[in-house]
Scaffold this motif. Structure first.
Motif, short mmCIF file in Angstrom:
data_model
loop_
_atom_site.label_atom_id
_atom_site.label_comp_id
_atom_site.label_asym_id
_atom_site.label_seq_id
_atom_site.Cartn_x
_atom_site.Cartn_y
_atom_site.Cartn_z
N ALA A 98 0.84 -1.19 0.00
CA ALA A 98 0.00 0.00 0.00
C ALA A 98 0.88 1.25 0.00
CB ALA A 98 -0.92 0.02 1.21
N PRO A 99 0.39 2.34 -0.58
CA PRO A 99 1.17 3.59 -0.59
C PRO A 99 1.30 4.18 0.81
CG PRO A 99 -1.00 3.92 -1.58
CD PRO A 99 -0.86 2.46 -1.33
N SER A 100 2.38 4.94 1.02
CA SER A 100 2.74 5.36 2.37
C SER A 100 1.73 6.32 2.99
CB SER A 100 4.14 5.98 2.35
OG SER A 100 4.21 7.05 1.41
N THR A 101 1.23 7.31 2.25
CA THR A 101 0.30 8.26 2.84
C THR A 101 -1.00 7.59 3.25
OG1 THR A 101 1.22 10.16 1.64
CG2 THR A 101 -1.04 10.36 2.45
N LEU A 102 -1.54 6.76 2.38
CA LEU A 102 -2.76 6.03 2.72
C LEU A 102 -2.54 5.17 3.96
CD1 LEU A 102 -5.69 5.14 1.72
CD2 LEU A 102 -4.50 3.12 0.86
N THR A 103 -1.37 4.54 4.05
CA THR A 103 -1.07 3.69 5.20
C THR A 103 -1.12 4.49 6.50
OG1 THR A 103 0.31 2.18 3.91
CG2 THR A 103 0.72 2.27 6.27
N MET A 104 -0.43 5.62 6.54
CA MET A 104 -0.34 6.39 7.76
C MET A 104 -1.67 7.06 8.11
SD MET A 104 2.61 5.69 8.77
CE MET A 104 2.55 6.75 10.21
N ARG A 105 -2.37 7.57 7.09
CA ARG A 105 -3.57 8.37 7.32
C ARG A 105 -4.84 7.57 7.50
NH1 ARG A 105 -3.19 13.94 8.51
NH2 ARG A 105 -0.96 14.27 8.23
N TRP A 129 6.69 4.01 -0.73
CA TRP A 129 6.53 5.26 -1.47
C TRP A 129 6.52 4.93 -2.95
CZ3 TRP A 129 9.26 7.64 -5.35
CH2 TRP A 129 8.85 8.94 -5.69
N MET A 130 5.50 5.45 -3.66
CA MET A 130 5.38 5.20 -5.09
C MET A 130 4.95 6.50 -5.76
SD MET A 130 3.39 1.49 -5.12
CE MET A 130 2.32 1.81 -3.70
N ASP A 131 5.80 7.04 -6.62
CA ASP A 131 5.41 8.24 -7.36
C ASP A 131 4.18 7.93 -8.20
OD1 ASP A 131 5.58 10.87 -8.44
OD2 ASP A 131 6.54 10.06 -10.22
N VAL A 132 4.18 6.78 -8.86
CA VAL A 132 3.00 6.25 -9.53
C VAL A 132 2.73 4.90 -8.92
CG1 VAL A 132 2.00 5.50 -11.72
CG2 VAL A 132 3.55 7.48 -11.69
N PRO A 194 2.44 18.96 -2.35
CA PRO A 194 2.71 17.60 -1.90
C PRO A 194 3.15 16.65 -3.01
CG PRO A 194 0.36 17.91 -2.16
CD PRO A 194 1.00 19.22 -2.50
N THR A 195 3.26 17.15 -4.23
CA THR A 195 3.73 16.33 -5.36
C THR A 195 4.80 17.11 -6.12
OG1 THR A 195 1.77 17.14 -6.55
CG2 THR A 195 1.70 14.88 -5.73
N LEU A 196 5.79 16.38 -6.61
CA LEU A 196 6.93 17.02 -7.25
C LEU A 196 6.53 17.82 -8.48
CD1 LEU A 196 9.51 14.08 -6.95
CD2 LEU A 196 9.30 16.10 -5.48
N ASP A 197 5.53 17.35 -9.22
CA ASP A 197 5.10 18.07 -10.43
C ASP A 197 3.97 19.06 -10.16
OD1 ASP A 197 3.01 16.36 -9.95
OD2 ASP A 197 3.19 15.25 -11.83
N ARG A 198 3.62 19.26 -8.89
CA ARG A 198 2.60 20.22 -8.46
C ARG A 198 1.22 19.92 -9.04
NH1 ARG A 198 5.84 25.31 -7.00
NH2 ARG A 198 7.97 24.64 -7.28
N ASP A 223 7.19 15.10 -1.68
CA ASP A 223 6.90 13.99 -2.60
C ASP A 223 5.77 13.10 -2.12
OD1 ASP A 223 8.17 12.76 -0.52
OD2 ASP A 223 9.78 11.86 -1.70
N THR A 224 5.06 13.50 -1.05
CA THR A 224 3.90 12.73 -0.60
C THR A 224 2.83 13.67 -0.07
OG1 THR A 224 4.69 12.45 1.68
CG2 THR A 224 5.33 10.74 0.07
N LEU A 225 1.57 13.25 -0.16
CA LEU A 225 0.49 14.00 0.48
C LEU A 225 0.70 14.08 1.98
CD1 LEU A 225 -2.72 12.65 -1.32
CD2 LEU A 225 -1.78 14.95 -1.51
#
Length: 306
Positions: A98-105, A129-132, A194-198, A223-225
């Motif tokens: 699972a992606p890191s932000t979803l995991t923590m939040r 952590w997954m950019d995509v 919260p994202t590198l490409d804004r 690089d993360t929400l």
């Protein structure tokens, strides 16, 4: 009909070495010595009557014959691994990525409740952590995964939507004041990306018709929400969050919504798993629990756009 093939272990060593372009990394992956990898490669070169690798300085490169056979071998080993997974020992454990932000939040708390209610099924979580967001069930040791996606998955996967992504600005409660913001306050605040490409701020501003009034440049970039929401909660500016993942922080007063309009991104969080595995009933069981958790949530009352 009999099949005449070179030794399987030699083919496996070649496939790993060709994929990594390194005998050392292939040996690490296969838990054998580097000299064993070299011997396996020589066995194949003798069998095929051609060179498979050549060195140019310190760089290892494939020869043309090696490039020709690599795709078929990689696909063949993927097929073998999937076939063996079907009969893998039933160990009452689901391996979940699972992606890191979803995991923590959101996810950690739900999995704790799941374990209390389902003592016969352990969920082994790996947060990444997954950019995509992506998972490779053929090469990664996971039974299922939660991914942020538009829902366009391979046909050999099962997928179940957990919730759609709704983007919304967040800030510290003391920064919001006693009324929702207008354009002036948004311009005056430092925008945290919260994202590198804004892309999250860009998507929200475009949906609100503000892309020509509020510039994207400036402000810290993460690089993360999760990082963006933490920075916002600590008073370093206004960031973008996900409506579901900020709900509990808003309810407890750790975050506030300066502009209470949420924009649908077009993506959602899905639980996915390969079809036809022995763990499919368990994946269904996990999804049923998580879906019930989503339905029971109390979300902030906001305008929804999109």
């Amino acid at each position: 009909m009999s099949r005449t093939l070179p030794p399987l272990y030699a083919l496996r060593a070649f496939e790993a070495a060709a994929r990594h372009l390194s005998f050392t990394r292939a040996a690490e992956e296969l838990a054998i010595t580097q000299s064993a990898v070299s011997r396996h490669i020589r066995t194949l070169e003798t069998y095929f009557g051609c060179r498979l690798f050549e060195r140019r300085g310190r760089t290892l490169q494939l020869t043309e014959p090696a490039r020709l056979i690599l795709p078929g071998l990689s696909g063949g080993f993927d097929t073998l691994e999937r076939a063996c997974t079907v009969l893998r020992t039933d160990d009452a454990t689901l391996r979940l990525k699972a992606p890191s932000t979803l995991t923590m939040r959101w996810l950690l708390a739900r999995l704790s409740r799941f374990r209390l209610l389902n003592g016969d099924l352990e969920v082994q979580l790996t947060s990444a952590w997954m950019d995509v967001d992506r998972v490779d069930f053929a090469r990664e040791p996971f039974d299922c995964a939660v991914l942020l996606s538009d829902g366009n998955f391979p046909p050999e996967w099962e997928s179940r939507l957990l919730f759609d992504e709704w983007l919304i600005p967040v800030c510290a409660p003391e920064a919001r004041g006693d009324r929702p913001w207008g354009v002036a306050q948004l311009l005056a605040a430092e925008r945290v990306h919260p994202t590198l490409d804004r892309r999250d701020w860009r998507q929200w501003l475009e949906a609100m018709g503000l892309e020509h009034q509020v510039p994207l440049k400036g402000g810290p970039v993460f690089d993360t929400l999760e990082a963006g929401m933490v920075a916002a909660a600590r008073g370093y500016g206004v960031s973008i969050g996900d409506l579901v993942m900020i709900a509990e922080d808003v309810d407890s007063g750790r975050l506030s919504l300066p502009w209470p309009s949420a924009v649908r991104s077009g993506c959602g969080y899905y639980l996915v798993w390969p079809r036809g595995t022995r763990n499919q009933p368990r994946c269904q069981r996990l999804w049923g629990f998580l879906d019930a958790e989503v339905q029971a949530m109390h979300l902030p009352e906001v305008e929804r756009v999109g």
